[in-house]
Design a protein around this motif. Structure first.
Motif, PDB file in Angstrom:
ATOM      1  N   ILE A 125      10.759  59.920 -40.337  1.00  0.00           N
ATOM      2  CA  ILE A 125      10.558  61.001 -41.308  1.00  0.00           C
ATOM      3  C   ILE A 125       9.928  60.449 -42.586  1.00  0.00           C
TER       4      ILE A 125
ATOM      5  N   PRO B 285      21.373  61.625 -40.999  1.00  0.00           N
ATOM      6  CA  PRO B 285      20.285  60.670 -41.237  1.00  0.00           C
ATOM      7  C   PRO B 285      20.200  60.209 -42.690  1.00  0.00           C
ATOM      8  N   TYR B 286      19.817  58.953 -42.829  1.00  0.00           N
ATOM      9  CA  TYR B 286      19.571  58.319 -44.130  1.00  0.00           C
ATOM     10  C   TYR B 286      20.831  58.194 -44.971  1.00  0.00           C
ATOM     11  N   THR B 287      21.984  58.168 -44.294  1.00  0.00           N
ATOM     12  CA  THR B 287      23.264  57.882 -44.933  1.00  0.00           C
ATOM     13  C   THR B 287      24.020  56.950 -44.000  1.00  0.00           C
TER      14      THR B 287
ATOM     15  N   VAL C  67      16.361  66.092 -45.236  1.00  0.00           N
ATOM     16  CA  VAL C  67      16.955  65.963 -43.903  1.00  0.00           C
ATOM     17  C   VAL C  67      18.470  65.801 -44.021  1.00  0.00           C
ATOM     18  N   THR C  68      18.889  64.900 -44.900  1.00  0.00           N
ATOM     19  CA  THR C  68      20.315  64.649 -45.106  1.00  0.00           C
ATOM     20  C   THR C  68      21.035  65.943 -45.491  1.00  0.00           C
TER      21      THR C  68
ATOM     22  N   LYS D  54       9.275  59.569 -46.258  1.00  0.00           N
ATOM     23  CA  LYS D  54      10.276  59.194 -47.260  1.00  0.00           C
ATOM     24  C   LYS D  54      10.622  60.352 -48.199  1.00  0.00           C
TER      25      LYS D  54
ATOM     26  N   ASP E 213      10.980  63.326 -47.578  1.00  0.00           N
ATOM     27  CA  ASP E 213      11.839  64.324 -46.931  1.00  0.00           C
ATOM     28  C   ASP E 213      13.201  63.767 -46.507  1.00  0.00           C
ATOM     29  N   HIS E 214      13.499  62.512 -46.811  1.00  0.00           N
ATOM     30  CA  HIS E 214      14.789  61.935 -46.414  1.00  0.00           C
ATOM     31  C   HIS E 214      15.960  62.745 -46.952  1.00  0.00           C
ATOM     32  N   GLU E 215      15.970  63.025 -48.231  1.00  0.00           N
ATOM     33  CA  GLU E 215      17.084  63.765 -48.832  1.00  0.00           C
ATOM     34  C   GLU E 215      17.167  65.185 -48.257  1.00  0.00           C
TER      35      GLU E 215
ATOM     36  N   ASP F 178      12.368  54.815 -38.551  1.00  0.00           N
ATOM     37  CA  ASP F 178      12.317  55.723 -39.701  1.00  0.00           C
ATOM     38  C   ASP F 178      11.142  56.690 -39.528  1.00  0.00           C
TER      39      ASP F 178
ATOM     40  N   ARG G 241       6.555  60.657 -40.829  1.00  0.00           N
ATOM     41  CA  ARG G 241       5.862  59.538 -41.460  1.00  0.00           C
ATOM     42  C   ARG G 241       4.410  59.458 -40.984  1.00  0.00           C
TER      43      ARG G 241
END
Length: 169
Positions: A32, A95-97, A40-41, A34, A36-38, A30, A16
Motif C-alpha cells: 500500500i 495493517p501497519y500496526t 488502511v489502519t 505510504k 494510505d497506511h493510516e 508493503d 505502492r
C-alpha cells in the motif's frame, strides 16, 4: 497519471505500484502507498462484524471481511476441549500496526453470537482462548495471557495486576 488502487469495504486505497496479479500484491511486504497506511489502519479498526451469524461459515466470512486484502487472518482454537462446538474464534491483522483484532463467537440454538471483539498485540501469537461465566482469556505462544471480565456478554479489560504491569489490557 493515478496510482492503481485496491478496494476494501467500499473504499479505494492506493497501492505502492501496479502489480501483475493478486499473488504478487500479497507477497509484497508493503503493497500500500505510504500516504494510505493510516487510512488502511483506521478502516480495519472501524470495520464492523455482525453481532449474529447463522453458521460457522458465515462467521469465517465475517472475520474475512475485516481482513484487509493481502494481510493475515486466521482462526483461534478453544483451549478447553469441553468447549469445542460452544465457542469459535478468529483474528484479523491491523495493517501497519503491531496489533490484530480478535473475535470470539458463542454457539446459540440456531446461530452464533459475537461475544468479544478485542485489539491485542499480534506477537507473540495468540493461539488459544477460553471462556468462563466471568472471563474471556487469550493465551499466547510464550505463555502470557490476556484476561477480560465478562459483563452481560460484553467483555471489558480486567484490572488484574499482571495485565496492568505488562502494559496489556
Amino acid at each position: 497519471m493515478t496510482k492503481p488502487t485496491i478496494e476494501y469495504r467500499g473504499q479505494q486505497f492506493r497501492m505502492r505500484r501496479d502489480f501483475a496479479d493478486y499473488e504478487e500484491y500479497s507477497d509484497t511486504a508493503d503493497p500500500i502507498a505510504k500516504q494510505d497506511h493510516e487510512k488502511v489502519t483506521d478502516a480495519v479498526r472501524r470495520a464492523t462484524v455482525p453481532n449474529t451469524v447463522a453458521s460457522i461459515d458465515e462467521m469465517v466470512r465475517a472475520i474475512g471481511d475485516v481482513k484487509f486484502p493481502g494481510f493475515q487472518s486466521g482462526t483461534l482454537v478453544v483451549k478447553d476441549k469441553a468447549q469445542f462446538g460452544q465457542y469459535y474464534g478468529g483474528h484479523a491483522m491491523i495493517p501497519y500496526t503491531d496489533f490484530s483484532r480478535y473475535f470470539i463467537f458463542a454457539q446459540r440454538d440456531s446461530h452464533l453470537e459475537l461475544i468479544h471483539d478485542a485489539e491485542l498485540e499480534t506477537f507473540p501469537n495468540v493461539f488459544h482462548f477460553a471462556v468462563s461465566d466471568e472471563t474471556i482469556t487469550y493465551y499466547r505462544s510464550n505463555g502470557e495471557t490476556h484476561e477480560f471480565t465478562r459483563n452481560e456478554d460484553k467483555a471489558e479489560p480486567c484490572i488484574a495486576p499482571k495485565a496492568r504491569s505488562q502494559g496489556f489490557s
